[in-house]
Scaffold this motif. Structure first.
Motif, mmCIF file in Angstrom:
data_model
loop_
_atom_site.group_PDB
_atom_site.id
_atom_site.type_symbol
_atom_site.label_atom_id
_atom_site.label_comp_id
_atom_site.label_asym_id
_atom_site.label_seq_id
_atom_site.Cartn_x
_atom_site.Cartn_y
_atom_site.Cartn_z
ATOM 1 N N VAL A 119 -4.915 -2.859 6.684
ATOM 2 C CA VAL A 119 -3.857 -2.180 5.935
ATOM 3 C C VAL A 119 -2.730 -3.171 5.693
ATOM 4 O O VAL A 119 -2.523 -4.092 6.482
ATOM 5 C CB VAL A 119 -3.306 -0.926 6.668
ATOM 6 N N LYS A 120 -2.031 -2.971 4.578
ATOM 7 C CA LYS A 120 -0.839 -3.768 4.312
ATOM 8 C C LYS A 120 0.148 -2.906 3.547
ATOM 9 O O LYS A 120 -0.225 -1.966 2.840
ATOM 10 C CB LYS A 120 -1.156 -5.042 3.537
ATOM 11 N N VAL A 121 1.421 -3.244 3.715
ATOM 12 C CA VAL A 121 2.476 -2.531 3.012
ATOM 13 C C VAL A 121 2.383 -2.870 1.540
ATOM 14 O O VAL A 121 2.214 -4.031 1.163
ATOM 15 C CB VAL A 121 3.860 -2.923 3.576
ATOM 16 N N GLU A 122 2.474 -1.815 0.720
ATOM 17 C CA GLU A 122 2.450 -1.989 -0.733
ATOM 18 C C GLU A 122 3.475 -1.023 -1.309
ATOM 19 O O GLU A 122 3.204 0.165 -1.424
ATOM 20 C CB GLU A 122 1.047 -1.698 -1.261
ATOM 21 N N GLY A 123 4.662 -1.537 -1.608
ATOM 22 C CA GLY A 123 5.735 -0.672 -2.091
ATOM 23 C C GLY A 123 6.126 0.336 -1.038
ATOM 24 O O GLY A 123 6.403 -0.024 0.098
ATOM 25 N N ALA A 124 6.098 1.622 -1.402
ATOM 26 C CA ALA A 124 6.457 2.697 -0.474
ATOM 27 C C ALA A 124 5.248 3.222 0.291
ATOM 28 O O ALA A 124 5.350 4.216 0.995
ATOM 29 C CB ALA A 124 7.127 3.836 -1.243
ATOM 30 N N GLY A 125 4.106 2.572 0.157
ATOM 31 C CA GLY A 125 2.893 3.054 0.817
ATOM 32 C C GLY A 125 2.121 1.932 1.470
ATOM 33 O O GLY A 125 2.652 0.851 1.739
#
Length: 149
Positions: A119-125
């Protein structure tokens, strides 16, 4: 069901999907979720604030279901997803570049290895990607965009 790991490839061309998630019926516009994830790639608000990994902690939902990331008593980040009555998946996430990844194990099968998740942070998700437990398996190229519940 299956927020990140239990699902197979997304149905190409089908834009609206309905899933049942822990007695809830959820309706998803999968194209809109994908576009939200894509547009957030250019977002500058993905900087880490607070302890390392705090930005991935929470309850998350994709077009395939729900999962959670929590901080354990020893400070480690743990992934948990109840996919079905026969699959409760978990793993301890470790940082690998911009991704957090783990070996996923099924608690209901004596911690049998199920595959790999990142998983990785992408914007607000979060962007999630799964890799099957097969020789020469590659990471899912598209993955799923998860929004915070």
């Amino acid at each position: 069901m299956g927020g990140a790991c239990c699902s197979e490839e997304a149905n190409g061309g089908q834009d609206i999907q309905t899933i049942d998630s822990q007695d809830e019926k959820l309706l998803f516009d999968t194209q809109a979720m994908f576009e939200a994830g894509q547009s957030s790639l250019n977002s500058s608000d993905t900087k880490q604030e607070g302890p390392l990994g705090d930005d991935v902690i929470g309850d998350w939902i994709t077009e395939r279901g729900r999962y959670s990331v929590m901080r354990g008593v020893n400070g480690e980040l743990t992934f948990n997803e109840q996919c079905s009555k026969t699959h409760i998946l978990s793993g301890v996430l470790v940082q690998a570049g911009e991704w957090w990844q783990t070996e996923i194990k099924n608690k209901l099968e004596g911690d049998k290895v199920y595959g790999y998740l990142r998983v990785k942070v992408e914007g607000a998700g979060l962007r999630t990607s799964f890799k099957k437990l097969t020789p020469n398996a590659d990471w899912d190229k598209k993955g799923f965009f998860a929004r915070r519940v």
